[in-house]
Design a protein around this motif. Structure first.
Motif, PDB file in Angstrom:
ATOM      1  N   VAL A   1       0.870  -1.184   0.000  1.00  0.00           N
ATOM      2  CA  VAL A   1       0.000   0.000   0.000  1.00  0.00           C
ATOM      3  C   VAL A   1       0.906   1.234   0.000  1.00  0.00           C
ATOM      4  CG1 VAL A   1      -1.969   1.146   1.067  1.00  0.00           C
ATOM      5  CG2 VAL A   1      -1.607  -1.292   1.491  1.00  0.00           C
ATOM      6  N   PRO A   2       1.209   1.798  -1.174  1.00  0.00           N
ATOM      7  CA  PRO A   2       2.110   2.962  -1.231  1.00  0.00           C
ATOM      8  C   PRO A   2       1.568   4.156  -0.441  1.00  0.00           C
ATOM      9  CG  PRO A   2       1.793   2.009  -3.410  1.00  0.00           C
ATOM     10  CD  PRO A   2       0.804   1.336  -2.506  1.00  0.00           C
ATOM     11  N   GLU A   3       2.495   4.982   0.061  1.00  0.00           N
ATOM     12  CA  GLU A   3       2.153   6.197   0.809  1.00  0.00           C
ATOM     13  C   GLU A   3       1.215   5.911   1.983  1.00  0.00           C
ATOM     14  OE1 GLU A   3       2.145   6.717  -2.853  1.00  0.00           O
ATOM     15  OE2 GLU A   3       4.231   7.143  -2.323  1.00  0.00           O
ATOM     16  N   CYS A   4       1.455   4.772   2.626  1.00  0.00           N
ATOM     17  CA  CYS A   4       0.647   4.429   3.803  1.00  0.00           C
ATOM     18  C   CYS A   4       1.596   4.312   4.994  1.00  0.00           C
ATOM     19  CB  CYS A   4      -0.108   3.130   3.552  1.00  0.00           C
ATOM     20  SG  CYS A   4      -1.434   2.843   4.744  1.00  0.00           S
ATOM     21  N   ASP A   5       2.245   5.446   5.311  1.00  0.00           N
ATOM     22  CA  ASP A   5       3.318   5.438   6.301  1.00  0.00           C
ATOM     23  C   ASP A   5       3.020   6.344   7.497  1.00  0.00           C
ATOM     24  OD1 ASP A   5       3.426   7.781   4.900  1.00  0.00           O
ATOM     25  OD2 ASP A   5       5.477   7.530   4.167  1.00  0.00           O
ATOM     26  N   ILE A   6       1.733   6.683   7.690  1.00  0.00           N
ATOM     27  CA  ILE A   6       1.345   7.387   8.920  1.00  0.00           C
ATOM     28  C   ILE A   6       0.434   6.453   9.706  1.00  0.00           C
ATOM     29  CG2 ILE A   6       1.596   9.719   7.998  1.00  0.00           C
ATOM     30  CD1 ILE A   6      -1.457   9.794   7.570  1.00  0.00           C
ATOM     31  N   TRP A   7       0.415   6.597  11.025  1.00  0.00           N
ATOM     32  CA  TRP A   7      -0.379   5.657  11.812  1.00  0.00           C
ATOM     33  C   TRP A   7      -1.834   6.125  11.926  1.00  0.00           C
ATOM     34  CZ3 TRP A   7      -2.336   6.356  16.942  1.00  0.00           C
ATOM     35  CH2 TRP A   7      -1.956   7.546  17.560  1.00  0.00           C
ATOM     36  N   PHE A   8      -2.674   5.184  12.334  1.00  0.00           N
ATOM     37  CA  PHE A   8      -4.138   5.332  12.406  1.00  0.00           C
ATOM     38  C   PHE A   8      -4.758   5.451  11.012  1.00  0.00           C
ATOM     39  CE2 PHE A   8      -8.304   6.135  14.135  1.00  0.00           C
ATOM     40  CZ  PHE A   8      -8.255   5.565  15.387  1.00  0.00           C
ATOM     41  N   ILE A   9      -4.383   4.474  10.175  1.00  0.00           N
ATOM     42  CA  ILE A   9      -5.080   4.230   8.905  1.00  0.00           C
ATOM     43  C   ILE A   9      -5.510   2.769   8.958  1.00  0.00           C
ATOM     44  CG2 ILE A   9      -4.752   3.885   6.434  1.00  0.00           C
ATOM     45  CD1 ILE A   9      -3.131   6.392   6.317  1.00  0.00           C
TER      46      ILE A   9
END
Length: 374
Positions: free
Chosen positions: A288-296
């Motif tokens: 999942v690209p650009e999924c590097d912040i938490w609470f997703i």
């Protein structure tokens, strides 16, 4: 903790080329308000309401109906008396006679059980010492919900009687915020939790099941219930090297994600003789690209055929879960969708995908691949 690869093989990774198996198009975009929307969830508890969903953002819980032709109708809205409340999570439940409840929690650490039949608060649960990050419902017994909290605990509640039955915390518990929790789909005694201590833990209620049964017939005040602590998980997994913010069972396997741009499917191999110990067999990875912040958080359709997950750039990736190697069903993007997607909701049959965003918008995508218009 040993991470093993079955039959001498590395985990199978998915390729980011959409298979075009489904053609989703945007059919609606709603601006709910100014505050971020953290959760959206369809009602899978009651077949009469499969097309009904709830969102939370700020101190508001809103219930909508997905209608034909992309229409989204507002059914009801609950505004918390505390304007500083910020709800982070919502789940559907019901009482033993089948009337639907919406259960929400957030920064205040109070769980609100809203009777969707009369739009009134049925109960408020006070017990967590800090904010609530996720609430999930036991679909086999939908009066039971679990909550994951910043206070490092998971709690099991009976929404009908208002009782806190079990607290999963203590010597073997999480050492930081618990971010996500899930009931096993068929083993009613089993749950999984994960959090900021980078671990996924599996817990069993088997030895405490008599208390769960007792909670349904409890008539005294809830605070007098003999709430029990479950201090040790049956399994402790270090699959990720950073915060783990979403975990879901896929049969006896576990799907979990951290902040490193992928969902991981793995098998916990529990040693029955040595609780807490065992090995992990990593099976598949869904990029999942650009999924590097938490609470997703990702979501699945009722039968767990597909998982949909948003990213911080407003795009959605839809992965087929039960194929190997993983197949990307669709990549959804729209010029106006640029805000981080905190959660998705996939409808019962996978034909509709909703996303709720940091900018207060709800997006609806519908599958046109079998329609005349496609």
């Amino acid at each position: 903790m040993v991470k093993s690869f079955g039959l001498g093989s590395e985990p199978v990774g998915g390729i980011l080329n959409p298979s075009k198996k489904r053609e989703y198009r945007v059919t609606n975009r709603l601006q709910e308000g100014k505050r971020p929307l953290y959760a959206v969830v369809f009602n899978f508890i009651d077949s009469r309401y499969f097309n009904v969903f709830a969102t939370v953002g700020g101190n508001r819980v809103t219930i909508y109906h997905c209608l034909e032709g992309g229409v989204i109708a507002v059914l009801q809205s609950y505004v918390d008396e505390d304007k500083d409340e910020s709800f982070y999570t919502v789940s559907w439940a019901c009482n033993p006679n089948g009337s639907p409840y919406v259960v929400a929690g957030g920064i205040n650490g109070i769980i609100r059980v809203i009777d969707a039949g009369n739009e009134k608060i049925h109960k408020s649960f006070v017990g967590h010492g800090d904010s609530i990050n996720e609430i999930r419902t036991q679909t086999l017994r939908p009066s039971l919900v679990i909550s994951a909290s910043k206070d490092e605990s998971v709690r099991l509640w009976n929404v009908h009687t208002g009782v806190c039955i079990l607290i999963f915390a203590g010597a073997g518990g999480h050492r930081n915020e618990v971010l996500s929790v899930d009931f096993h789909p068929s083993d009613i005694c089993k749950i999984a939790s994960c959090g900021m201590d980078n671990t996924v833990k599996i817990w069993s209620m088997k030895d405490f099941w008599s208390y769960v049964e007792q909670s349904f017939t409890w008539t005294d005040i809830p605070s007098k219930f003999p709430t029990k602590y479950v201090q040790f998980p049956v399994f402790n997994a270090s699959v990720h090297s950073n915060y783990v913010d979403c975990t879901r069972w896929l049969g006896d396997f576990i799907l979990s994600k951290s902040v490193d741009n992928e969902i991981v499917l793995w098998e916990p191999k529990v040693k029955e003789q040595a609780p807490g110990e065992g090995s992990v067999d990593i099976l598949q990875k869904y990029p999942v690209p650009e999924c590097d912040i938490w609470f997703i958080k990702f979501s699945c359709d009722f039968h767990y055929n597909a998982a949909a997950i948003g990213n911080r750039e407003g795009k959605i990736y839809v992965w087929e879960l039960q194929s190997s190697p993983p197949v990307l069903i669709a990549k959804l993007s729209h010029a106006q969708s640029k805000s981080p997607i905190r959660q998705t909701a996939v409808s019962f049959d996978g034909s509709t995908i909703l996303s709720c965003c940091e900018d207060g918008t709800i997006w609806r995508w519908d599958d046109f691949s079998n329609s005349e218009a496609a």
